[in-house]
Design an enzyme around this catalytic site. Structure first.
Site, mmCIF file in Angstrom:
data_model
loop_
_atom_site.group_PDB
_atom_site.id
_atom_site.type_symbol
_atom_site.label_atom_id
_atom_site.label_comp_id
_atom_site.label_asym_id
_atom_site.label_seq_id
_atom_site.Cartn_x
_atom_site.Cartn_y
_atom_site.Cartn_z
ATOM 1 N N CYS A 145 0.844 -1.196 0.000
ATOM 2 C CA CYS A 145 0.000 0.000 0.000
ATOM 3 C C CYS A 145 0.877 1.243 0.000
ATOM 4 C CB CYS A 145 -0.918 0.005 1.223
ATOM 5 S SG CYS A 145 -2.051 1.407 1.235
ATOM 6 N N CYS A 186 -0.359 4.365 0.324
ATOM 7 C CA CYS A 186 -1.047 5.513 0.929
ATOM 8 C C CYS A 186 -0.161 6.163 1.992
ATOM 9 C CB CYS A 186 -2.400 5.103 1.513
ATOM 10 S SG CYS A 186 -2.336 4.417 3.171
ATOM 11 N N CYS A 226 -0.664 4.393 6.135
ATOM 12 C CA CYS A 226 -0.193 3.091 6.625
ATOM 13 C C CYS A 226 1.232 3.170 7.172
ATOM 14 C CB CYS A 226 -0.232 2.049 5.508
ATOM 15 S SG CYS A 226 -1.883 1.470 5.085
#
Length: 187
Positions: free
Chosen positions: A47, A49, A52
């Site tokens: 991920c 993003c 996280c």
């Protein structure tokens, strides 16, 4: 070369489909937070993003989900605090080392009932390997050079991961089905 994530950079190790779970530990040298999972993770993925938890120097996290009832904090729960109370995913992190131990959704959401975890925090092998890469373009929002994003996608593909700038198609389908049911379009 920039690190995508150690579990990708060092070659993805296939997990065991019958892995029964285990214990995740924060990075504290003494009195670590322990979170016990009663099952393997699902939808494990890289991920990009900005929310996280990532290992130092890595562009991506590796995060999967478990049913909420399969997660319990089994040591040093008092060291946990929510990182951002306004976020849909309430990420519980160790207040001493900063490691995110689990993320829980308390608001109405398609993934409510699933907790987000980083299986790499377990010393036990056999956890589901990353299945895809999500929110890849989000690393640009965090300062990554947009001219180099093609090389990142190439490396993720070479590792066997499909790349998305959202979630994988099956997870996007789940969100759409949830929304259709919620709005009354589907029963």
């Amino acid at each position: 070369m920039v690190s995508l994530h150690p579990l990708i950079d060092n070659g993805i190790t296939k997990g065991s489909p019958d892995h029964a779970g285990g214990v995740l530990y924060c990075k504290c040298a003494s009195n670590p937070v322990a979170v016990t999972l009663g099952t393997n993770v699902a939808h494990n993925h890289a991920c990009g993003c900005s929310k996280c938890w990532k290992p130092a120097g890595a562009l991506f996290s590796i995060v999967g989900v478990v049913p909420r009832e399969q997660l319990s904090v089994t040591a040093n729960e008092s060291k946990l605090a929510v990182v951002d109370a306004s976020a849909a995913i309430q990420r519980h992190a160790c207040t001493e080392c900063g490691t995110h131990m689990y993320g829980r959704i308390e608001v109405e959401h398609p993934f409510k009932g699933l907790d987000f975890v980083h299986a790499e925090l377990s010393p036990e092998p056999g956890w589901q390997e990353p299945q895809f890469a999500a929110f890849v373009s989000s690393i640009i929002e965090q300062g990554f050079d947009p001219a180099l994003i093609g090389g990142v996608r190439d490396r993720l593909h070479a590792a066997g991961l499909d790349t998305y700038d959202c979630l994988s198609p099956p997870l996007m389908d789940l969100i759409a089905a949830y929304t259709a049911k919620k709005t009354g379009v589907r029963k």
